[in-house]
Scaffold this motif. Sequence first.
Motif, PDB file in Angstrom:
ATOM      1  N   LYS A  33       6.049   0.414  13.161  1.00 35.54           N
ATOM      2  CA  LYS A  33       4.696  -0.684  12.741  1.00 35.54           C
ATOM      3  C   LYS A  33       3.448  -0.731  12.916  1.00 35.54           C
ATOM      4  O   LYS A  33       2.874   0.156  14.112  1.00 35.54           O
ATOM      5  N   LEU A  34       2.842  -0.559  11.780  1.00 38.93           N
ATOM      6  CA  LEU A  34       1.444   0.063  11.897  1.00 38.93           C
ATOM      7  C   LEU A  34       0.600  -0.793  12.806  1.00 38.93           C
ATOM      8  O   LEU A  34      -0.231   0.458  13.191  1.00 38.93           O
ATOM      9  N   SER A  35       0.317  -2.058  13.391  1.00 42.51           N
ATOM     10  CA  SER A  35      -0.400  -1.500  14.505  1.00 42.51           C
ATOM     11  C   SER A  35       0.301  -1.508  16.131  1.00 42.51           C
ATOM     12  O   SER A  35      -1.129  -1.159  16.689  1.00 42.51           O
ATOM     13  N   LYS A  59       2.323  -7.824   6.616  1.00 42.05           N
ATOM     14  CA  LYS A  59       2.404  -9.624   6.606  1.00 42.05           C
ATOM     15  C   LYS A  59       0.415  -9.476   6.197  1.00 42.05           C
ATOM     16  O   LYS A  59       0.226  -8.297   6.387  1.00 42.05           O
ATOM     17  N   GLY A  60       0.146  -9.882   5.361  1.00 42.41           N
ATOM     18  CA  GLY A  60      -1.315 -10.155   4.410  1.00 42.41           C
ATOM     19  C   GLY A  60      -1.946 -10.822   4.524  1.00 42.41           C
ATOM     20  O   GLY A  60      -1.711 -11.644   6.165  1.00 42.41           O
ATOM     21  N   THR A  61      -3.292 -11.430   4.355  1.00 43.46           N
ATOM     22  CA  THR A  61      -3.838 -12.195   4.724  1.00 43.46           C
ATOM     23  C   THR A  61      -3.302 -13.595   5.108  1.00 43.46           C
ATOM     24  O   THR A  61      -3.687 -14.422   5.014  1.00 43.46           O
ATOM     25  N   ASP A  62      -2.609 -13.810   3.236  1.00 40.47           N
ATOM     26  CA  ASP A  62      -2.112 -15.364   3.367  1.00 40.47           C
ATOM     27  C   ASP A  62      -0.823 -15.327   2.588  1.00 40.47           C
ATOM     28  O   ASP A  62       0.320 -16.091   2.736  1.00 40.47           O
ATOM     29  N   SER A  63      -0.094 -14.053   2.951  1.00 36.97           N
ATOM     30  CA  SER A  63       0.808 -13.737   1.961  1.00 36.97           C
ATOM     31  C   SER A  63       1.879 -12.948   3.550  1.00 36.97           C
ATOM     32  O   SER A  63       1.243 -11.855   4.081  1.00 36.97           O
ATOM     33  N   GLU A  64       3.388 -13.629   3.089  1.00 32.07           N
ATOM     34  CA  GLU A  64       4.276 -13.042   4.256  1.00 32.07           C
ATOM     35  C   GLU A  64       5.510 -12.305   2.936  1.00 32.07           C
ATOM     36  O   GLU A  64       6.767 -13.474   3.021  1.00 32.07           O
ATOM     37  N   PHE A  65       5.725 -10.845   2.792  1.00 31.06           N
ATOM     38  CA  PHE A  65       6.825 -10.811   2.117  1.00 31.06           C
ATOM     39  C   PHE A  65       7.434  -8.934   2.504  1.00 31.06           C
ATOM     40  O   PHE A  65       6.522  -8.823   2.768  1.00 31.06           O
ATOM     41  N   GLY A  66       8.563  -8.928   1.202  1.00 32.67           N
ATOM     42  CA  GLY A  66       8.964  -7.274   1.353  1.00 32.67           C
ATOM     43  C   GLY A  66       9.937  -7.046   0.792  1.00 32.67           C
ATOM     44  O   GLY A  66       9.970  -7.351   0.145  1.00 32.67           O
ATOM     45  N   ASN A 129      -2.215   5.099   1.241  1.00 37.53           N
ATOM     46  CA  ASN A 129      -2.108   5.231   2.626  1.00 37.53           C
ATOM     47  C   ASN A 129      -3.247   5.142   3.256  1.00 37.53           C
ATOM     48  O   ASN A 129      -3.895   4.642   2.625  1.00 37.53           O
ATOM     49  N   GLY A 130      -2.899   4.566   4.204  1.00 33.07           N
ATOM     50  CA  GLY A 130      -4.543   3.937   4.763  1.00 33.07           C
ATOM     51  C   GLY A 130      -3.680   2.314   5.397  1.00 33.07           C
ATOM     52  O   GLY A 130      -4.582   1.980   6.004  1.00 33.07           O
ATOM     53  N   PHE A 131      -3.410   1.787   4.422  1.00 35.61           N
ATOM     54  CA  PHE A 131      -2.722   0.330   4.688  1.00 35.61           C
ATOM     55  C   PHE A 131      -4.074  -0.267   4.857  1.00 35.61           C
ATOM     56  O   PHE A 131      -3.894  -1.298   5.078  1.00 35.61           O
ATOM     57  N   LYS A 132      -4.545  -0.466   3.950  1.00 31.27           N
ATOM     58  CA  LYS A 132      -5.804  -1.150   4.290  1.00 31.27           C
ATOM     59  C   LYS A 132      -5.371  -2.655   3.141  1.00 31.27           C
ATOM     60  O   LYS A 132      -5.606  -3.269   3.615  1.00 31.27           O
ATOM     61  N   GLU A 154      -4.104  -8.477  -1.410  1.00 27.25           N
ATOM     62  CA  GLU A 154      -4.418  -8.988   0.261  1.00 27.25           C
ATOM     63  C   GLU A 154      -4.762  -7.270   1.191  1.00 27.25           C
ATOM     64  O   GLU A 154      -4.292  -6.849   1.007  1.00 27.25           O
ATOM     65  N   ASP A 155      -5.293  -7.692   2.052  1.00 23.26           N
ATOM     66  CA  ASP A 155      -5.679  -6.535   3.016  1.00 23.26           C
ATOM     67  C   ASP A 155      -4.326  -7.269   4.170  1.00 23.26           C
ATOM     68  O   ASP A 155      -3.735  -8.218   3.849  1.00 23.26           O
ATOM     69  N   ILE A 156      -3.930  -5.785   4.615  1.00 18.52           N
ATOM     70  CA  ILE A 156      -2.594  -5.997   5.645  1.00 18.52           C
ATOM     71  C   ILE A 156      -3.131  -6.337   6.952  1.00 18.52           C
ATOM     72  O   ILE A 156      -4.284  -5.678   7.478  1.00 18.52           O
ATOM     73  N   ILE A 157      -2.683  -7.075   7.205  1.00 19.46           N
ATOM     74  CA  ILE A 157      -2.960  -7.692   8.489  1.00 19.46           C
ATOM     75  C   ILE A 157      -1.680  -6.860   9.533  1.00 19.46           C
ATOM     76  O   ILE A 157      -1.331  -6.490  10.509  1.00 19.46           O
ATOM     77  N   ASP A 158      -0.337  -6.789   9.206  1.00 21.42           N
ATOM     78  CA  ASP A 158       0.376  -6.062   9.776  1.00 21.42           C
ATOM     79  C   ASP A 158       1.719  -5.988   9.341  1.00 21.42           C
ATOM     80  O   ASP A 158       1.922  -6.301   7.890  1.00 21.42           O
ATOM     81  N   PHE A 159       2.719  -4.882   8.821  1.00 23.10           N
ATOM     82  CA  PHE A 159       3.404  -4.224   8.144  1.00 23.10           C
ATOM     83  C   PHE A 159       4.832  -3.698   8.783  1.00 23.10           C
ATOM     84  O   PHE A 159       4.039  -2.504   9.973  1.00 23.10           O
ATOM     85  N   GLU A 160       5.921  -3.879   8.942  1.00 24.70           N
ATOM     86  CA  GLU A 160       6.632  -3.218   9.724  1.00 24.70           C
ATOM     87  C   GLU A 160       7.434  -2.690   8.816  1.00 24.70           C
ATOM     88  O   GLU A 160       8.027  -3.025   7.841  1.00 24.70           O
ATOM     89  N   VAL A 161       8.684  -1.777   9.726  1.00 19.74           N
ATOM     90  CA  VAL A 161      10.100  -1.305   8.614  1.00 19.74           C
ATOM     91  C   VAL A 161      10.956  -0.724   9.442  1.00 19.74           C
ATOM     92  O   VAL A 161      10.782  -0.611  10.706  1.00 19.74           O
TER      93      VAL A 161
END
Length: 175
Positions: A33-35, A59-66, A129-132, A154-161
């Motif tokens: 989890k990025l955060s 989870k991007g600024t306006d989207s959630e996908f994977g 790399n950096g998940f920006k 979009e900016d990345i708000i969070d990222f999970e695997v």
Amino acid sequence: GESNLILNEKMLLSIQSQLSPVFLHYSADLVFKLSVHGSSFKILFSKTSFTCQYILVVKGTDSEFGAFLSDPIIPKYKGRYFGTRMTFVFDLKKNEFYKRKMPANSYYMSVSDDTLMIGGPDPAIYIQNGFKKVYSNNCESFNSPILTENEFGEDIIDFEVYRFIPHHVVRQRRK
């Protein structure tokens, strides 16, 4: 058990409904989890080296996908494409899944020390790399549209695997 996860039970069941019945008794086990784990690909690679399938969510600024990934997220192929037809992408907000019965190509995933690409030749998901930021294109591999609301990323708000593994393995790990 965490409260601020992107992937919830309903979303997981939707993803599972797209899979072979073999995966009926599998669970999603959060491994990155990025955060929590930070923005280093090295840490991502160390957490996703177990041989199994993975679920990646952004989870991007306006989207959630994977994506559902057939293989570990590791740079062992040095930026060359790998994976199987089991790999597909999805839009969590729209509850839409993109995969082809007869793929147009075998560009499922590509991982290097600096980039993660799902699909190609124009990737459905592209992260450096950096998940920006996360970028998305219309992708031939999955016949998917642009998954971000903004075509310029979009900016990345969070990222999970999540590891996608049999129930009994998850229960043993949590004891």
